[in-house]
Design a protein around this motif. Structure first.
Motif, PDB file in Angstrom:
ATOM      1  N   ALA A 167      35.446  37.224  43.937  1.00  0.00           N
ATOM      2  CA  ALA A 167      36.779  36.665  42.982  1.00  0.00           C
ATOM      3  C   ALA A 167      36.889  37.377  41.669  1.00  0.00           C
ATOM      4  O   ALA A 167      37.729  37.985  41.191  1.00  0.00           O
ATOM      5  CB  ALA A 167      36.839  35.045  42.660  1.00  0.00           C
ATOM      6  N   ILE A 168      35.473  37.408  41.108  1.00  0.00           N
ATOM      7  CA  ILE A 168      35.527  38.290  39.726  1.00  0.00           C
ATOM      8  C   ILE A 168      35.743  39.389  39.833  1.00  0.00           C
ATOM      9  O   ILE A 168      36.476  40.025  39.182  1.00  0.00           O
ATOM     10  CB  ILE A 168      34.045  37.721  39.179  1.00  0.00           C
ATOM     11  CG1 ILE A 168      33.760  36.222  38.734  1.00  0.00           C
ATOM     12  CG2 ILE A 168      33.722  38.720  37.926  1.00  0.00           C
ATOM     13  CD1 ILE A 168      32.553  35.972  38.504  1.00  0.00           C
ATOM     14  N   HIS A 169      35.164  40.056  40.882  1.00  0.00           N
ATOM     15  CA  HIS A 169      35.587  41.406  41.166  1.00  0.00           C
ATOM     16  C   HIS A 169      37.138  41.737  41.480  1.00  0.00           C
ATOM     17  O   HIS A 169      37.555  42.911  40.931  1.00  0.00           O
ATOM     18  CB  HIS A 169      34.635  42.004  42.354  1.00  0.00           C
ATOM     19  CG  HIS A 169      34.710  43.507  42.475  1.00  0.00           C
ATOM     20  ND1 HIS A 169      34.239  44.473  41.760  1.00  0.00           N
ATOM     21  CD2 HIS A 169      35.323  44.313  43.786  1.00  0.00           C
ATOM     22  CE1 HIS A 169      34.331  45.852  41.978  1.00  0.00           C
ATOM     23  NE2 HIS A 169      34.955  45.662  43.358  1.00  0.00           N
ATOM     24  N   ALA A 170      37.617  41.023  42.132  1.00  0.00           N
ATOM     25  CA  ALA A 170      39.116  41.054  42.272  1.00  0.00           C
ATOM     26  C   ALA A 170      39.900  40.816  41.181  1.00  0.00           C
ATOM     27  O   ALA A 170      40.646  41.784  40.898  1.00  0.00           O
ATOM     28  CB  ALA A 170      39.654  40.069  43.463  1.00  0.00           C
ATOM     29  N   GLU A 171      39.419  40.182  40.183  1.00  0.00           N
ATOM     30  CA  GLU A 171      40.106  39.815  39.184  1.00  0.00           C
ATOM     31  C   GLU A 171      39.778  40.964  37.910  1.00  0.00           C
ATOM     32  O   GLU A 171      40.701  41.525  37.148  1.00  0.00           O
ATOM     33  CB  GLU A 171      39.564  38.410  38.397  1.00  0.00           C
ATOM     34  CG  GLU A 171      40.327  38.103  37.086  1.00  0.00           C
ATOM     35  CD  GLU A 171      39.773  37.014  36.298  1.00  0.00           C
ATOM     36  OE1 GLU A 171      40.216  36.697  35.089  1.00  0.00           O
ATOM     37  OE2 GLU A 171      38.961  36.077  37.131  1.00  0.00           O
ATOM     38  N   ALA A 172      38.614  41.640  38.093  1.00  0.00           N
ATOM     39  CA  ALA A 172      38.343  42.808  37.173  1.00  0.00           C
ATOM     40  C   ALA A 172      39.289  43.991  37.818  1.00  0.00           C
ATOM     41  O   ALA A 172      39.725  44.662  37.082  1.00  0.00           O
ATOM     42  CB  ALA A 172      36.808  43.040  37.578  1.00  0.00           C
ATOM     43  N   ARG A 173      39.359  44.023  39.013  1.00  0.00           N
ATOM     44  CA  ARG A 173      40.495  45.000  39.644  1.00  0.00           C
ATOM     45  C   ARG A 173      41.810  44.810  39.201  1.00  0.00           C
ATOM     46  O   ARG A 173      42.372  45.856  38.760  1.00  0.00           O
ATOM     47  CB  ARG A 173      40.051  45.065  41.060  1.00  0.00           C
ATOM     48  CG  ARG A 173      38.979  45.959  41.671  1.00  0.00           C
ATOM     49  CD  ARG A 173      39.253  45.995  43.250  1.00  0.00           C
ATOM     50  NE  ARG A 173      39.638  44.997  44.045  1.00  0.00           N
ATOM     51  CZ  ARG A 173      38.606  44.298  44.818  1.00  0.00           C
ATOM     52  NH1 ARG A 173      37.303  44.818  44.661  1.00  0.00           N
ATOM     53  NH2 ARG A 173      39.008  43.317  45.382  1.00  0.00           N
ATOM     54  N   GLN A 174      42.316  43.555  39.210  1.00  0.00           N
ATOM     55  CA  GLN A 174      43.554  43.451  38.692  1.00  0.00           C
ATOM     56  C   GLN A 174      43.663  43.805  37.011  1.00  0.00           C
ATOM     57  O   GLN A 174      44.480  44.411  36.559  1.00  0.00           O
ATOM     58  CB  GLN A 174      43.787  41.912  39.010  1.00  0.00           C
ATOM     59  CG  GLN A 174      44.138  41.645  40.195  1.00  0.00           C
ATOM     60  CD  GLN A 174      44.400  40.050  40.211  1.00  0.00           C
ATOM     61  OE1 GLN A 174      44.117  39.439  39.704  1.00  0.00           O
ATOM     62  NE2 GLN A 174      44.752  39.717  41.658  1.00  0.00           N
ATOM     63  N   ILE A 175      42.793  43.336  36.208  1.00  0.00           N
ATOM     64  CA  ILE A 175      42.670  43.474  34.820  1.00  0.00           C
ATOM     65  C   ILE A 175      42.410  45.018  34.720  1.00  0.00           C
ATOM     66  O   ILE A 175      43.627  45.642  33.900  1.00  0.00           O
ATOM     67  CB  ILE A 175      41.475  42.952  34.302  1.00  0.00           C
ATOM     68  CG1 ILE A 175      41.754  41.286  34.304  1.00  0.00           C
ATOM     69  CG2 ILE A 175      41.335  43.472  32.952  1.00  0.00           C
ATOM     70  CD1 ILE A 175      40.518  40.483  33.650  1.00  0.00           C
ATOM     71  N   HIS A 176      41.738  45.718  35.569  1.00  0.00           N
ATOM     72  CA  HIS A 176      41.754  47.283  35.349  1.00  0.00           C
ATOM     73  C   HIS A 176      42.904  47.798  35.653  1.00  0.00           C
ATOM     74  O   HIS A 176      43.509  48.906  34.949  1.00  0.00           O
ATOM     75  CB  HIS A 176      40.678  47.716  36.141  1.00  0.00           C
ATOM     76  CG  HIS A 176      40.301  49.091  35.980  1.00  0.00           C
ATOM     77  ND1 HIS A 176      40.760  50.162  36.781  1.00  0.00           N
ATOM     78  CD2 HIS A 176      39.719  50.213  35.115  1.00  0.00           C
ATOM     79  CE1 HIS A 176      40.473  51.324  36.515  1.00  0.00           C
ATOM     80  NE2 HIS A 176      39.767  51.288  35.260  1.00  0.00           N
ATOM     81  N   ALA A 177      43.545  47.325  36.797  1.00  0.00           N
ATOM     82  CA  ALA A 177      45.006  48.115  37.160  1.00  0.00           C
ATOM     83  C   ALA A 177      45.842  47.727  36.027  1.00  0.00           C
ATOM     84  O   ALA A 177      46.793  48.547  35.791  1.00  0.00           O
ATOM     85  CB  ALA A 177      45.430  47.392  38.357  1.00  0.00           C
TER      86      ALA A 177
END
Length: 169
Positions: A53-63
C-alpha cells in the motif's frame, strides 16, 4: 541380546516415554508453535500488505510529482517563449521608432538644407550682380547707374544657367 533384539520391558518403557513426549508436544507445544507461526505469518502478510500500500501510494505521489514537474516545464517554456516574443516585439517597436525619428531628422535636415541653399543662392546672386555691375563699370570706365537694366540682364543669365542645369540633371 543386542540392539537388534531389545528386551520387551525396555521396549514398552521406551514406547511409553515416546508416547508421553509425543502427546506433550502434540497437545501443548505444537499448538503454541503453530499459533506463534500463524501470528508471525499474519504479521508478515500485514507488513507486506502495508508495504504494498505504501509502495502504491509512493508510485501515485511520484506520478503526481512527475506530472507537476512536466507541467512546470511546459509553463516555463511558455513563459520563455512569451518573453522571447515580447522581446522581438519591443525590438521591432524600438526599431520602428528609431526609423521614424531618423526619417524626421532627415526630412528636417533636407528642408533646412534646401532653405539654406535658397538663401545662399539669393545672396550669391546679389553678390554676383553687384560684382558684375562693378566689373562692367570698370570695363566701361564709368559707373553703371541703371540697376534695373543690370538686374534684368542678370536674371536672364541666371535663367539660362538654371535651364542648362536642369537639362543636365
Amino acid at each position: 541380546m543386542g540392539p537388534l533384539e531389545p528386551k520387551v520391558d525396555q521396549l514398552i518403557v521406551a514406547a511409553l516415554c515416546f508416547a508421553a513426549v509425543f502427546f506433550t508436544f502434540a497437545k501443548l507445544l505444537l499448538p503454541r508453535i503453530n499459533k506463534a507461526l500463524e501470528a508471525r505469518r499474519d504479521a508478515i502478510d500485514g507488513t507486506r500488505d502495508e508495504s504494498e500500500a505504501i509502495h502504491a501510494e509512493a508510485r501515485q505521489i511520484h506520478a503526481a510529482y512527475q506530472a507537476e514537474l512536466s507541467e512546470a516545464r511546459h509553463e516555463a517554456a511558455r513563459v520563455r517563449q512569451a518573453a522571447v516574443d515580447e522581446g522581438h516585439l519591443l525590438i521591432q517597436e524600438v526599431r520602428a521608432e528609431g526609423q521614424r525619428q531618423r526619417d524626421e531628422l532627415v526630412a528636417s535636415a533636407t528642408a533646412q538644407l534646401e532653405a539654406d541653399r535658397i538663401v545662399a543662392e539669393a545672396a550669391l546672386r546679389e553678390d554676383v550682380l553687384r560684382l558684375a555691375i562693378d566689373l562692367a563699370g570698370r570695363i566701361l570706365g564709368e559707373p553703371i547707374t541703371d540697376e534695373r537694366r543690370a538686374q534684368e540682364i542678370a536674371d536672364a543669365f541666371f535663367a539660362e544657367v538654371d535651364a542648362a542645369a536642369s537639362t543636365n540633371a
